[in-house]
Scaffold this active site. Structure first.
Site, mmCIF file in Angstrom:
data_model
loop_
_atom_site.group_PDB
_atom_site.id
_atom_site.type_symbol
_atom_site.label_atom_id
_atom_site.label_comp_id
_atom_site.label_asym_id
_atom_site.label_seq_id
_atom_site.Cartn_x
_atom_site.Cartn_y
_atom_site.Cartn_z
ATOM 1 N N GLU A 125 0.633 -1.446 -0.174
ATOM 2 C CA GLU A 125 -0.019 -0.202 0.036
ATOM 3 C C GLU A 125 0.804 1.225 -0.142
ATOM 4 O O GLU A 125 1.592 0.960 0.433
ATOM 5 C CB GLU A 125 -0.918 0.187 1.270
ATOM 6 C CG GLU A 125 -1.736 1.450 1.360
ATOM 7 C CD GLU A 125 -2.472 1.158 2.476
ATOM 8 O OE1 GLU A 125 -3.451 0.166 3.266
ATOM 9 O OE2 GLU A 125 -3.432 2.272 2.700
ATOM 10 N N GLY A 265 3.412 2.091 11.340
ATOM 11 C CA GLY A 265 3.189 1.136 12.072
ATOM 12 C C GLY A 265 3.412 -0.310 12.345
ATOM 13 O O GLY A 265 2.917 -1.469 12.538
ATOM 14 N N ALA A 266 2.140 -0.381 10.986
ATOM 15 C CA ALA A 266 1.569 -1.489 10.448
ATOM 16 C C ALA A 266 1.536 -1.853 9.305
ATOM 17 O O ALA A 266 0.336 -0.486 9.047
ATOM 18 C CB ALA A 266 0.941 -2.174 11.354
ATOM 19 N N GLU A 268 -2.087 -3.964 6.783
ATOM 20 C CA GLU A 268 -3.012 -4.765 7.259
ATOM 21 C C GLU A 268 -3.582 -6.218 5.738
ATOM 22 O O GLU A 268 -4.531 -6.588 5.259
ATOM 23 C CB GLU A 268 -4.710 -4.023 7.374
ATOM 24 C CG GLU A 268 -4.933 -3.536 6.206
ATOM 25 C CD GLU A 268 -5.188 -1.809 6.017
ATOM 26 O OE1 GLU A 268 -4.109 -1.949 6.563
ATOM 27 O OE2 GLU A 268 -5.247 -0.759 5.224
ATOM 28 N N ASN A 269 -2.503 -6.344 5.436
ATOM 29 C CA ASN A 269 -2.227 -7.349 4.300
ATOM 30 C C ASN A 269 -3.169 -8.379 4.573
ATOM 31 O O ASN A 269 -2.970 -8.674 5.129
ATOM 32 C CB ASN A 269 -0.700 -7.976 4.073
ATOM 33 C CG ASN A 269 -0.141 -6.653 4.023
ATOM 34 O OD1 ASN A 269 0.403 -5.836 3.112
ATOM 35 N ND2 ASN A 269 0.451 -7.159 5.099
ATOM 36 N N HIS A 301 -6.387 -1.926 15.342
ATOM 37 C CA HIS A 301 -6.658 -1.251 13.880
ATOM 38 C C HIS A 301 -6.568 -2.160 13.079
ATOM 39 O O HIS A 301 -7.355 -2.632 12.472
ATOM 40 C CB HIS A 301 -5.677 0.147 14.081
ATOM 41 C CG HIS A 301 -6.090 0.910 12.635
ATOM 42 N ND1 HIS A 301 -6.648 1.817 12.547
ATOM 43 C CD2 HIS A 301 -5.376 0.750 11.270
ATOM 44 C CE1 HIS A 301 -6.147 2.644 11.539
ATOM 45 N NE2 HIS A 301 -5.122 1.787 10.585
ATOM 46 N N GLU A 302 -5.087 -2.973 12.754
ATOM 47 C CA GLU A 302 -5.148 -3.982 11.162
ATOM 48 C C GLU A 302 -5.873 -5.386 11.325
ATOM 49 O O GLU A 302 -6.744 -5.302 10.323
ATOM 50 C CB GLU A 302 -3.767 -4.424 11.516
ATOM 51 C CG GLU A 302 -2.309 -3.382 11.561
ATOM 52 C CD GLU A 302 -2.671 -2.110 11.126
ATOM 53 O OE1 GLU A 302 -3.386 -2.243 9.671
ATOM 54 O OE2 GLU A 302 -2.028 -0.800 11.086
ATOM 55 N N HIS A 305 -9.216 -4.219 10.647
ATOM 56 C CA HIS A 305 -9.439 -3.218 8.165
ATOM 57 C C HIS A 305 -9.944 -5.024 8.439
ATOM 58 O O HIS A 305 -10.503 -4.303 6.650
ATOM 59 C CB HIS A 305 -8.336 -3.125 8.017
ATOM 60 C CG HIS A 305 -7.491 -2.237 7.688
ATOM 61 N ND1 HIS A 305 -8.270 -0.500 7.915
ATOM 62 C CD2 HIS A 305 -6.130 -1.544 8.194
ATOM 63 C CE1 HIS A 305 -7.625 0.808 7.671
ATOM 64 N NE2 HIS A 305 -6.953 -0.181 8.652
ATOM 65 N N GLU A 324 -9.356 3.925 6.132
ATOM 66 C CA GLU A 324 -8.917 5.115 7.433
ATOM 67 C C GLU A 324 -9.845 5.911 8.588
ATOM 68 O O GLU A 324 -9.366 5.430 10.034
ATOM 69 C CB GLU A 324 -8.006 5.704 7.570
ATOM 70 C CG GLU A 324 -6.596 4.757 6.143
ATOM 71 C CD GLU A 324 -6.265 3.323 6.450
ATOM 72 O OE1 GLU A 324 -5.951 3.462 7.960
ATOM 73 O OE2 GLU A 324 -5.861 2.370 5.955
HETATM 74 N N1 B3K Z 1 -2.698 0.845 5.616
HETATM 75 C C1 B3K Z 1 -1.771 0.973 6.232
HETATM 76 C C2 B3K Z 1 -0.822 2.258 5.883
HETATM 77 C C3 B3K Z 1 0.330 2.605 4.590
HETATM 78 C C4 B3K Z 1 1.236 3.568 3.409
HETATM 79 C C5 B3K Z 1 1.190 3.373 3.105
HETATM 80 N N2 B3K Z 1 2.423 4.487 2.408
HETATM 81 C C6 B3K Z 1 -1.619 1.442 7.524
HETATM 82 C C7 B3K Z 1 -2.629 1.265 7.792
HETATM 83 O O1 B3K Z 1 -3.226 2.699 8.392
HETATM 84 O O2 B3K Z 1 -3.241 0.609 8.885
HETATM 85 ZN ZN ZN Z 2 -5.254 1.566 9.097
#
Ligand code: B3K
Ligand code: ZN
Length: 896
Positions: A125, A265-266, A268-269, A301-302, A305, A324
């Site tokens: 991402e 931070g992390a 969410e794949n 959070h992840e 998602h 987000e």
């Molecule tokens: N979705 C990712 C953020 C990705 C940022 C890429 N530059 C983390 C999050 O918001 O959970």
């Molecule tokens: Zn997020």
């Protein structure tokens, strides 16, 4: 790297992708130096009418071959330019095979496939997948993935990707193979792979829906014992999402992998979250209470998602706040519920208020300045040059406030009904922010006849923090109180360049109000036929008034309770009213706010060198009353007694004088430290005596430590004769990292004393093997009051320092540039900053662009600072090459 100015991409230019890609098969021959990727995907025209070219994105890839329906294309049969591979389909259904190579070991940007330690990780991402293979790298193209990973078994014994492991085999030459199948269609940004050697802590769970699932946390060898908290948090996230949102885990296996090198931070794949190790690893010896809470919030959070982001994703990147803002709102509620868990009703209310205070403080520190500066944008931006620059406090934190306001307007039950309807309509789709508000609006209309969210929707398209001006009129004869709210939102960022000036229509602002009598008692408010302690007024026009009956005397207004909207309140009142609210407001947020405002007034006066003895006396008396109010819980008391952040104060000055503000803050801290020395000492001793044997990061224990360490910090600031010995004893006797850092910070706060130097040296020696603790060591020195540019330059020469690891760069360079106002706001500080932006840009443009925003609001500084930052910005802008990321930030900063 690009030196040209990238064209802006506009939200209104969205065009659907003309083809569907139902299936993709990826085969990886993994190698740190050179990884070969074979991508095969089925392509189908998704509507009738012509066969437009098929555009595939790619970056820094070597193309080996491309074929359609198994027939390799010659050079004249496709077009290849800098970042696009264009094919010219001859039929509405066909299969594409693309073979390419990428170079993970050379990838210092940490986007795409890269090396961290001895392992391979991905970050896709927003647009990193195009650094792995040629593909339509956009969120509205969703496919089912089958992924085959091949690698040397000794170097990479574990091969992970999204979904389920369906096959594994041994190959020749010591290589092995793993095949993963993800049953859920997903956009490319949710693809992930990890290859390496890891510890794993796992737990089998049964979901409320009866599914057996395996939760796994992978981390560097030797760190399994630091992943228990993360696994607990993950399990609690699964349970909370079922309970509060009715959302079930849809996977057999949910993996989290910790990486030492990670840009944020992390991530969410789907089914394979990749985390910055700082949000996974914790034990009492190395992690502070704040780290434990951070892990809980990011794990949550992840995980959340998985529904809000993955099951329903974004149609395009302008819709980023769809996932987000909503997911931040969910993680905030999760943390609040966890903090409140098991407490009495009153204590739970207070614990939730602490979380709210922390979230609002974060919003005011980062988002309010952003919304008033050159990067100001609506939560759904209209255009960007580089999407990576739009993972902002506005999209995330203000986005969460916009969701929270919908929650306030609909109530928990109505909001959940809206959420159910959202998933009923859009599960499995890539959608827009409007697609989220539509079901909320349907529920709102059904429950509130005559009302709608039509005006509310403007929050998605309008930048800037609205100001709400409040007037209170009391009619003693009629025993009525009339409240008038007037809203206004000045043009911000590029809006200022509009000619004629931009008209900004009013927003729908839910404004929570309470009234107190002159003794601090609660007054009942009659509104829409019912009695309330707090009313939520629907401010939808530029100005509106409400009249409340049976109010005998002029009341004291408690405004914007629980921070019901992301606005700035303007209301003229004297210090005595604020002091009354600080002692008696029944809304814990508004009560905290009143104390903060009282302190802010003193601080701003001190920054202007204006003294007001009466004001100081009221502040000290109020602070003492709050410090000694045992009915308040410790965590809340710690927030109430913390002075407003320097960045929040700076926003209240014009022109901005950062040094004066920072010095005023230090001055008032010292003053309060001295004036209340006895009470700080009592509080310190009481908290220290209550520290239990066993560590727990729960709300009560962490709150007590927060208050204890605050007391110690005030004693140090006030140069109390016992401060050094207390700090040293706490440092040496600490049984957890929160107390160890509390002791060390208090020592360091007293300047370069021999005790501080010895303790810093001891700390490094003790923890040098633990990168996350070494980060703390750098950060503490970077933010110390006495630290100047030369100290930071010296620390950069330390063998443990490297710019290549984002956590390390953040711990020293970012902490100094962004959080050491006393140290950095000097000509040599600005020079240092510009130098580091450029040094980082050569390695990692995403990180460099974040640092480039350190002085966003430079144009409002006093002239010497303003001129020095302008020079530094111009130097950065003239540098070649400059990444698209940094170029966008700098050109916006200079255009204001
Ligand atoms: N979705 C990712 C953020 C990705 C940022 C890429 N530059 C983390 C999050 O918001 O959970
Ligand atoms: Zn997020």
């Amino acid at each position: 790297m690009r030196t040209d100015t990238a064209p802006a991409i506009s939200r209104h230019d969205y065009q659907p992708y003309p083809y569907k890609l139902p299936q993709v098969a990826l085969q990886f021959d993994l190698d740190a130096e050179r990884t070969r990727v074979h991508a095969r995907f089925e392509v189908e025209r998704n509507v009738d009418g012509g066969l437009p070219p098929l555009l595939l994105n790619g970056q820094e890839l070597s193309l080996i071959s491309v074929a359609i329906d198994g027939v390799e294309l010659g050079p004249g049969e496709y077009r290849l330019d800098d970042e696009t591979l264009t094919l010219f389909p001859k039929s509405p259904r066909f299969t594409v095979d693309v073979v390419s190579e990428c170079r993970p070991a050379e990838n210092s940007a940490l986007m795409g496939l890269y090396v961290s330690g001895d392992s391979l990780f991905t970050q896709c991402e927003a647009e990193g997948f195009r650094r792995i293979t040629w593909y339509p790298d956009r969120p509205d193209v969703m496919s089912r993935y089958t992924v085959t990973l091949r690698a040397d078994k000794a170097s990479y014994p574990l091969l992970l990707s999204n979904g389920n492991l369906v096959a594994g085999s041994q190959l020749e030459d010591g290589r092995h193979e793993a095949v993963w199948e993800d049953p859920h269609p997903k956009p490319s940004y949710l693809f992930a792979l990890v290859a390496g050697d890891f510890d794993c802590l796992e737990r089998r769970i049964r979901t409320g829906g009866g599914r057996d699932a395996l939760l796994q946390i992978y981390s560097d060898k030797g760190s399994r014992n630091k992943t228990e908290w993360a696994l607990d948090c993950l399990h609690r996230s699964v349970q909370w999402d079922e309970r509060r949102f009715g959302l079930q885990l849809d996977l057999d296996r949910f993996m989290v992998v910790a990486a030492r090198d990670f840009n944020m931070g992390a991530m969410e794949n789907k089914g394979l979250n990749i985390f910055n190790s700082s949000y996974v690893l914790a034990d009492p010896d190395t992690a502070t209470d704040a780290s434990y809470h951070g892990i809980e919030s990011v794990i949550g959070h992840e995980y959340f998602h998985n529904w809000t982001g993955n099951r329903v994703t974004c149609r395009d990147w302008f819709q980023l706040s769809l996932k987000e803002g909503l997911t931040v709102f969910r993680d905030q509620e999760f943390s609040a519920d966890m903090m409140a868990h098991g407490l009495s009703e009153e204590a739970a209310r207070s614990a939730r208020a602490v979380k709210r205070i922390d979230d609002v403080t974060a919003l005011r520190v980062a988002q309010f300045p952003e919304d008033a500066g050159p990067m100001a944008h609506p939560i759904r931006p209209e255009s960007y040059q580089e999407i990576t620059n739009f993972y902002t406090a506005t999209v995330y934190e203000k986005g969460a406030e916009v969701i929270r306001m919908q929650h306030t307007l609909l109530g928990e039950e109505g909001f959940q009904a809206g959420i159910r309807e959202y998933f009923r309509r859009h599960d499995g789709q890539a959608v827009t922010c409007d697609d989220f508000v539509d079901p909320m609006d349907s529920v709102y209309r059904a429950r509130h006849p005559g009302k709608s969210l039509d005006v509310f929707r403007r929050w998605y398209s309008q930048a800037g923090t609205p100001r709400v001006h409040v007037t209170l009129q009391h009619d003693a004869e009629r025993r009525e109180c009339r409240i008038t709210l007037r809203q206004q939102c000045a043009p911000v960022g590029i809006e200022k360049l509009h000619n004629p000036p931009l008209e900004k229509p009013p927003l729908h602002i839910p404004f929570a109000l309470g009234l107190l009598d002159s003794r601090g008692g609660t007054l009942t408010l009659r509104h829409e036929g019912r009695d309330h302690e707090t009313v939520v007024l629907d401010l939808c026009a530029e100005s509106q008034s409400w009249t409340f009956p049976d109010i005998a005397e002029r009341p004291v207004a408690s405004l914007l309770r629980n921070f019901s909207a992301p606005v700035i309140v303007e209301y003229e009142r004297d210090d005595a009213e604020l002091a009354l609210l600080a002692r008696h407001d029944t809304d814990p947020f508004a009560r905290w706010e009143a104390g903060q405002e009282l302190a802010t007034r003193r601080l701003l006066a001190m920054a202007r060198s204006a003294h007001n003895e009466q004001g100081e006396t009221i502040l000290v008396q109020t602070w003492r009353a709050l410090l000694q109010d045992e009915s308040l819980n410790d965590a809340y008391r710690a927030r109430v007694l913390t002075l407003p952040a320097a960045k929040v104060l700076l926003e209240r000055t014009d022109p901005m004088d950062p040094l004066a503000v920072a010095q005023a803050r230090e001055g008032l801290r010292a003053h309060l430290g001295r004036a209340l020395a006895d009470a700080w000492l009592d509080t310190y001793e009481a908290c220290a005596a209550a520290e239990p044997e066993d560590y727990s990061p729960d709300a009560v224990a962490s709150g007590r430590r927060a208050l204890k360490n605050l007391a110690l910090a005030y004693l140090a600031a006030g140069e109390h004769p016992q401060a050094e010995s207390l700090a040293l004893a706490q440092y040496e006797g600490a049984r957890n990292m929160t107390d160890r850092m509390g002791g060390l910070s208090a020592l360091v706060a007293r300047g370069d004393t021999p005790a501080a130097t010895r303790a810093l040296q001891h700390f490094y020696e003790q923890w040098q093997h633990d990168p996350l603790v070494v980060d703390r060591w750098f950060a503490l020195q970077a933010t110390a009051c006495s630290t100047r540019t030369d100290t930071v330059r010296a620390l950069m020469l330390h063998p443990a320092f490297t710019l290549r690891n984002p956590n390390r760069a953040r711990s020293l360079i970012f902490q100094f540039c962004m959080n050491n106002m006393l140290g950095v706001h000097r000509p040599e500080g600005y020079d240092f900053w510009a130098e580091q932006v450029l040094a980082l840009d050569a390695l990692n443009p995403e990180i460099a662009a974040r640092l480039a925003r350190a002085f966003d609001n430079w144009a409002r500084y006093i002239p010497p600072n303003r001129d020095a930052v302008r020079d530094a910005l111009q130097r950065i802008q003239q540098h070649e090459p400059l990444s698209r990321n940094v170029a966008e930030i700098i050109s916006k900063a200079l255009n204001i």
